[in-house]
Design a protein around this motif. Structure first.
Motif, PDB file in Angstrom:
ATOM      1  N   MET A 226       0.943  -1.599  -0.758  1.00 39.03           N
ATOM      2  CA  MET A 226      -0.170   0.050   0.158  1.00 39.03           C
ATOM      3  C   MET A 226       1.016   1.496   0.020  1.00 39.03           C
ATOM      4  SD  MET A 226      -2.994  -0.798   2.336  1.00 39.03           S
ATOM      5  CE  MET A 226      -4.751  -2.278   2.094  1.00 39.03           C
ATOM      6  N   ILE A 227       1.892   1.535   0.822  1.00 41.50           N
ATOM      7  CA  ILE A 227       3.367   1.931   0.757  1.00 41.50           C
ATOM      8  C   ILE A 227       3.793   2.289  -0.480  1.00 41.50           C
ATOM      9  CG2 ILE A 227       4.411   1.285   1.877  1.00 41.50           C
ATOM     10  CD1 ILE A 227       5.225   3.981   3.521  1.00 41.50           C
ATOM     11  N   CYS A 228       4.080   1.601  -0.941  1.00 40.24           N
ATOM     12  CA  CYS A 228       4.094   1.630  -2.357  1.00 40.24           C
ATOM     13  C   CYS A 228       3.264   2.075  -3.625  1.00 40.24           C
ATOM     14  CB  CYS A 228       5.205   0.175  -2.753  1.00 40.24           C
ATOM     15  SG  CYS A 228       6.738  -0.446  -1.622  1.00 40.24           S
ATOM     16  N   ALA A 229       2.341   1.788  -3.346  1.00 38.83           N
ATOM     17  CA  ALA A 229       1.502   2.318  -4.021  1.00 38.83           C
ATOM     18  C   ALA A 229       0.248   3.372  -3.954  1.00 38.83           C
ATOM     19  CB  ALA A 229       0.086   0.620  -4.416  1.00 38.83           C
ATOM     20  N   LEU A 230       0.800   3.790  -2.944  1.00 43.11           N
ATOM     21  CA  LEU A 230      -0.836   4.672  -2.176  1.00 43.11           C
ATOM     22  C   LEU A 230       0.574   6.044  -1.853  1.00 43.11           C
ATOM     23  CD1 LEU A 230      -3.273   3.096  -0.929  1.00 43.11           C
ATOM     24  CD2 LEU A 230      -3.451   3.529  -3.044  1.00 43.11           C
ATOM     25  N   GLY A 231       1.738   5.515  -1.739  1.00 41.73           N
ATOM     26  CA  GLY A 231       2.331   7.088  -1.180  1.00 41.73           C
ATOM     27  C   GLY A 231       2.482   6.905   0.167  1.00 41.73           C
ATOM     28  N   THR A 232       2.136   8.296   0.251  1.00 41.13           N
ATOM     29  CA  THR A 232       2.136   8.235   2.089  1.00 41.13           C
ATOM     30  C   THR A 232       1.092   9.096   2.869  1.00 41.13           C
ATOM     31  OG1 THR A 232       1.898  10.842   2.050  1.00 41.13           O
ATOM     32  CG2 THR A 232       3.805  10.177   1.793  1.00 41.13           C
ATOM     33  N   LYS A 233      -0.393   8.524   2.300  1.00 45.00           N
ATOM     34  CA  LYS A 233      -1.404   7.303   2.655  1.00 45.00           C
ATOM     35  C   LYS A 233      -1.625   6.799   3.680  1.00 45.00           C
ATOM     36  CE  LYS A 233      -3.497   7.938  -1.345  1.00 45.00           C
ATOM     37  NZ  LYS A 233      -5.118   8.435  -2.275  1.00 45.00           N
ATOM     38  N   ALA A 234      -0.994   6.171   3.185  1.00 49.79           N
ATOM     39  CA  ALA A 234      -0.750   4.264   3.788  1.00 49.79           C
ATOM     40  C   ALA A 234       0.799   4.811   4.657  1.00 49.79           C
ATOM     41  CB  ALA A 234      -0.777   3.308   3.046  1.00 49.79           C
ATOM     42  N   GLY A 235       1.144   5.688   4.632  1.00 46.83           N
ATOM     43  CA  GLY A 235       2.228   5.452   5.807  1.00 46.83           C
ATOM     44  C   GLY A 235       2.324   5.099   7.010  1.00 46.83           C
TER      45      GLY A 235
ATOM     46  N   PHE B 113     -11.614  -2.353   1.249  1.00 48.06           N
ATOM     47  CA  PHE B 113     -12.332  -2.085   0.930  1.00 48.06           C
ATOM     48  C   PHE B 113     -12.356  -0.705  -0.255  1.00 48.06           C
ATOM     49  CE2 PHE B 113     -15.337  -5.155   2.005  1.00 48.06           C
ATOM     50  CZ  PHE B 113     -15.465  -5.099   1.314  1.00 48.06           C
ATOM     51  N   LYS B 114     -11.888   0.635   0.523  1.00 54.17           N
ATOM     52  CA  LYS B 114     -11.436   1.811   0.853  1.00 54.17           C
ATOM     53  C   LYS B 114     -10.023   1.153   0.051  1.00 54.17           C
ATOM     54  CE  LYS B 114      -9.805   5.892   2.481  1.00 54.17           C
ATOM     55  NZ  LYS B 114      -9.559   6.752   3.791  1.00 54.17           N
ATOM     56  N   THR B 115      -8.960   0.244  -0.325  1.00 57.05           N
ATOM     57  CA  THR B 115      -8.000   0.216  -0.959  1.00 57.05           C
ATOM     58  C   THR B 115      -8.081   0.498  -2.413  1.00 57.05           C
ATOM     59  OG1 THR B 115      -7.032  -0.006   0.940  1.00 57.05           O
ATOM     60  CG2 THR B 115      -5.604  -0.380  -0.853  1.00 57.05           C
ATOM     61  N   MET B 116      -9.276  -0.512  -2.399  1.00 65.22           N
ATOM     62  CA  MET B 116     -10.117  -0.791  -3.646  1.00 65.22           C
ATOM     63  C   MET B 116      -9.763   0.241  -4.615  1.00 65.22           C
ATOM     64  SD  MET B 116     -12.575  -4.106  -5.202  1.00 65.22           S
ATOM     65  CE  MET B 116     -11.441  -5.242  -3.481  1.00 65.22           C
ATOM     66  N   GLU B 117     -10.353   1.232  -4.215  1.00 67.89           N
ATOM     67  CA  GLU B 117     -10.305   2.112  -5.408  1.00 67.89           C
ATOM     68  C   GLU B 117      -9.119   2.599  -5.850  1.00 67.89           C
ATOM     69  OE1 GLU B 117     -13.306   5.099  -2.570  1.00 67.89           O
ATOM     70  OE2 GLU B 117     -14.169   4.214  -1.916  1.00 67.89           O
ATOM     71  N   ASP B 118      -8.541   3.183  -5.572  1.00 66.13           N
ATOM     72  CA  ASP B 118      -6.956   2.949  -5.961  1.00 66.13           C
ATOM     73  C   ASP B 118      -6.689   2.120  -6.903  1.00 66.13           C
ATOM     74  OD1 ASP B 118      -8.327   5.904  -4.555  1.00 66.13           O
ATOM     75  OD2 ASP B 118      -7.323   5.059  -3.279  1.00 66.13           O
ATOM     76  N   ASN B 119      -6.374   1.374  -6.262  1.00 67.73           N
ATOM     77  CA  ASN B 119      -5.410  -0.357  -6.392  1.00 67.73           C
ATOM     78  C   ASN B 119      -6.443  -1.079  -5.978  1.00 67.73           C
ATOM     79  OD1 ASN B 119      -3.627  -1.950  -6.785  1.00 67.73           O
ATOM     80  ND2 ASN B 119      -2.108  -0.906  -6.774  1.00 67.73           N
ATOM     81  N   LYS B 120      -7.171  -2.160  -6.731  1.00 71.20           N
ATOM     82  CA  LYS B 120      -8.083  -2.833  -6.615  1.00 71.20           C
ATOM     83  C   LYS B 120      -6.858  -4.624  -6.728  1.00 71.20           C
ATOM     84  CE  LYS B 120     -11.223  -2.551 -10.313  1.00 71.20           C
ATOM     85  NZ  LYS B 120     -12.324  -2.296 -12.365  1.00 71.20           N
ATOM     86  N   ALA B 121      -5.575  -4.583  -7.217  1.00 76.81           N
ATOM     87  CA  ALA B 121      -4.687  -5.764  -6.898  1.00 76.81           C
ATOM     88  C   ALA B 121      -4.853  -5.246  -5.448  1.00 76.81           C
ATOM     89  CB  ALA B 121      -3.316  -5.685  -7.549  1.00 76.81           C
TER      90      ALA B 121
END
Length: 362
Positions: free
Chosen positions: A213-222, A292-300
């Motif tokens: 998550m932090i690799c794909a979404l950045g600081t939002k998942a820090g 479910f919240k992460t699926m909106e940005d990255n389905k995998a």
């Protein structure tokens, strides 16, 4: 007249004597001047003279070189001449020609031909003895280490977790269900041990998903990544010591107090598994809400979050089932709250620090 071919060339001819040769050179008349009584004139008688045989000049004798072998001479003519000699062999062995170095090399070659594998056999024997000595030395070191560990830990040498020998750390505790646990309780303890392993898998899988998550979404998942790392590093060893090891010692020592501590800590594990399955935002768990919240940005990553949520749900359900089974075992062995209180009082009284603290409070 031909010379006698069979005569000895060295034999002296009597007719070659000088006096004989002088007489033979003159004609000698016998009865000269004598009158015949019968009136008949007498004829002079002549003395026969032996014929002169010319003798060749003597040749110098050449002695043949001896080679250790005499040729056989013809026999059958008698006398002390050539025919009287017989064949003979030299009784001494033939002489060896060459220097000492050549003879030594020949002896070495003969030794190598006769004994080609002598040195190899000796080396193999020494190698076997050396390997045997090393094996015995290694066994003695292991036995010495075992005796030293037995002196420090008794017969319970730490063997868990199983760490390779090259690793700088060593095992911390002794773990052997077959040896420490009674046969009728081994199944229950094994199930709890497998559940602890599944809990370790859930913490590690949750950390991997938060890392993605932090690799794909950045600081939002820090924050989720930081907490997941803390949970994996802290809760994995604590779960082993606080509830699995507590049950292991409770069954091994038949301790009511340890049973009570196990039920309390295992209840906390059920609560943590439920929170992890829900997965609050920025809570460090990739549960249902976070998935479910992460699926909106990255389905995998969302799909992986759902798998983690299912794992935590299974973990929680398994823990509820096992705590019910352990409670049945607790009741069947005659354990009770009174017995647990007595054990706690006895252990607190035997502890000097606790006893001093109680006396100071009075």
């Amino acid at each position: 007249m031909d010379e006698n071919p069979f005569a000895d060339p060295n034999q002296v001819n009597p007719f070659m004597d000088p006096s004989v040769m002088q007489v033979s050179s003159q004609s000698t008349t016998v009865g000269a001047g004598l009158d015949d009584p019968f009136g008949a004139p007498a004829e002079p008688a002549t003395v026969p003279v032996a014929p002169v045989i010319s003798q060749p000049a003597p040749q110098p004798t050449v002695q043949p070189v001896s080679t250790g072998y005499s040729a056989p001479a013809p026999t059958g003519y008698g006398g002390g001449g050539y025919g009287s000699q017989t064949a003979s062999f030299n009784s001494q062995p033939p002489k060896q020609y060459g220097n000492e170095e050549t003879m030594h090399k020949q002896e070495e070659i003969n030794t190598e031909v006769l004994q080609p594998n002598a040195e190899k056999l000796v080396e193999d024997e020494f190698r076997k003895r050396e390997e045997d000595l090393e094996r015995r030395e290694r066994q003695l070191r292991e036995e010495q280490k075992r005796l030293e560990d037995a002196r420090v830990y008794g017969d319970r040498v730490p063997n868990f977790p199983p760490i390779p020998a090259f690793f700088p750390c060593t095992p911390c505790v002794y773990h052997n269900i077959d040896f420490d646990i009674a046969p009728e309780h081994q199944l229950s303890v094994r199930r709890v041990f497998y559940h602890w392993q599944f809990t370790v898998f859930c913490y590690l899988f949750n950390f991997i998903v938060c890392l993605g998550m932090i690799c794909a979404l950045g600081t939002k998942a820090g924050s989720a990544f930081g907490l997941s790392l803390l949970y994996a590093g802290l809760f994995i060893p604590l779960s082993f010591l606080t509830w699995y090891r507590m049950l292991y010692n409770a069954v091994r020592l038949d301790s009511s107090m340890r049973y009570m501590l196990f039920f309390f800590m295992y209840g906390l594990q059920i609560f943590v598994s439920g929170i992890a399955a829900l997965g609050f935002n920025s809570g460090g768990f990739a549960g249902w809400i976070t998935a479910f919240k992460t699926m909106e940005d990255n389905k995998a990553l969302g799909v992986l979050g759902i798998i983690v949520s299912l794992a935590w749900c299974a973990n929680c359900l398994i823990a509820v089932y096992l705590i019910m089974q352990i409670h049945k075992t607790y009741r069947s062995t005659g354990q009770s709250m009174e017995k647990a209180s007595g054990e706690f009082a006895a252990s607190a009284g035997s502890n000097r620090n606790v006893a001093q603290a109680v006396l100071r409070s009075l």
